[in-house]
Structure formats: structure tokens, C-alpha cells
Scaffold this active site. Sequence first.
Site, short mmCIF file in Angstrom:
data_model
loop_
_atom_site.label_atom_id
_atom_site.label_comp_id
_atom_site.label_asym_id
_atom_site.label_seq_id
_atom_site.Cartn_x
_atom_site.Cartn_y
_atom_site.Cartn_z
CG ASN A 65 -27.92 -41.60 27.38
OD1 ASN A 65 -27.70 -42.79 27.59
ND2 ASN A 65 -27.02 -40.66 27.62
CD GLU A 82 -21.52 -36.95 25.68
OE1 GLU A 82 -22.00 -36.16 24.85
OE2 GLU A 82 -21.79 -36.91 26.89
#
Length: 309
Positions: free
Chosen positions: A182, A218
Site C-alpha cells: 500500500n 488483508e
Amino acid sequence: MNAVDMPKVLVADDDAINRQVLGELLKPEYTVLLAKNGAQALERAQRHAPDLILLDVMMPDMDGYEVLRQLRADPATAGIAVIFISGLDRPEDEANGLKLGAADYIAKPFNATVVMARVAMHLQLVRQRRLLESLAHVDALTELANRRRFDEVYQGEWRRAQRNGRPLSVALLDIDCFKQYNDHYGHPAGDRALRAVARTCASFMRRPADLACRYGGEEIVLLMPDTFAAQARHLVACVCQAVAQLTIAHAASPVGPSLTISVGGATYGGRGAETAGALFEAVDQQLYLAKQGGRNQIAWRAGDAEEAA
């Protein structure tokens, strides 16, 4: 509409003529089940799980009020919509039925047009309620089942595994170095990568009882009932390979040039006194070991299931 997809309506009435009239009225649009007394109504409600019940109040042995009480007391039938049909037309009779949980009240002699309109209306409400319930169990980003849904299904499958002495396998998947992903590519790219991994996981959950859920962040959890350790580990290895074959670039990962996953898993073999909580703790511990071991790998606690496989 295919007959399999037609809504199911159970008509429970001790009067044979009423059953026949209502049955013939409803058959063109619905799958119709018939019951001639309260006990039969309960049995057919439990076995067939109708979408709606038309229930006579005045029946011998067990009246409609008692049938409704027992329907509501059983988790398997508690959510079925019930319309009372009765010759009792006093306001207090209608109020009594509604207080017990009936969705509607139709007085005899009934009008066919009114019956069809009420049935259609309540089945539409049933469809809308189920849609809302399904949305409440879906993760908006990945479109997998969410943590809440996993918790509900997991407890049910755990009890079933204990009752039947059958294995239950659980795997927890974590995208390796996802924070770095990210940070390097941006959160929109991270969302796309997570959705791609989620779709890959879901594609391997092919049996009706198998379930892939977004557990948090995640992490994705795979629930595999009636699956021994060797079978579950093989399936998870295929998932890992499929994710690798997505070749999603991950330049910030120390593991490799493409996005990878680490997996922890455990299997309850259908024997022993292990609890559902202890099994999931074992899964979490195995995921920790997979990460500590260098990531991009599977760690699995087989337990007594491996012997039975």
C-alpha cells in the site's frame, strides 16, 4: 419460473375442502405443501422450510396459536412468515395472532383475490428481508462473506463436526508485506490486489459448505468442513500457486518480485475435546509460524486428522 425456484407455501388446515381450494389457487405460481393438522404442519415446516405458511387457527389437537408458538421456539422455523386464516373474526382474535408473531390475518370465508394479494405481498417482504440479511453478511470491498458470517457458520460447522465425528479444516491467509504494498503503490492499488486474491480464494471453495471470508484487513479465512488435513493443505497449496500466477508486481516485498501469501491452518479430526476457540487459536499460531519462517509458505497443524486421512 423453474419449479425449483418457485417460492414454497405451506397450507395447514384441517378442512379438506379449504386445503384443496387454497392449493389449487396457489399452485400456478407457487410450490404448494399441504398439512391437515398442527403436528403435520410442524413436521413439514421443519423438513421443507417453506417461505410462507397459511395456517388455520381452529384445528383439533393442536390449534394454530400453539403451532405458531412451536414454530417460533425452533431456530430452524422461527423466521418463517405465517398468515393466519380463520373463521374467528373478532378484533381480539386477530390481535392475539399478531402478538404471537403472525405476519397477517385473513378471515374466512376468504376471498381468492385477497389471498393471492396478501401471499404475494408477504413473499415480497420475505425476499427483501433475505436480501438485506445477505448484504449484512458480505464484505463490501472483496464481496466475500464477512467476519460476522464466518463466526456464525464456523460455530455451526464446529458443532456438526463434533456431532458426526468428521474433520473440519480452517486456513487463515495473509498477504505478505501488504503495508509495504500500500505504501509503495497506493491504497487503490492495494484494494485491487486484495480483490484479486479474494476472487482467487473464492474460486477454490467449490462445495456448498466451503466458505471464503474476509477476516480482517488483508486476512482471508477458508472454512473447509469434512476435509482432512492432507486434502485441505493440498487445496491451500493450489490457492498459493494461483495467487503467485496472478504475477501482481510487489517491488517493496523482501519475499519476491510478485505478491505472495502466507497461510496457517489446522484440522480438527472429529475426535477429542478441543474447542472451536482452541482450533482457531491453533490456526492463528500456524500463520505466525509461516510468517516467522520467511513468509510465502504454509504451516499446518494436522492433529489426529492426518492419521485418519
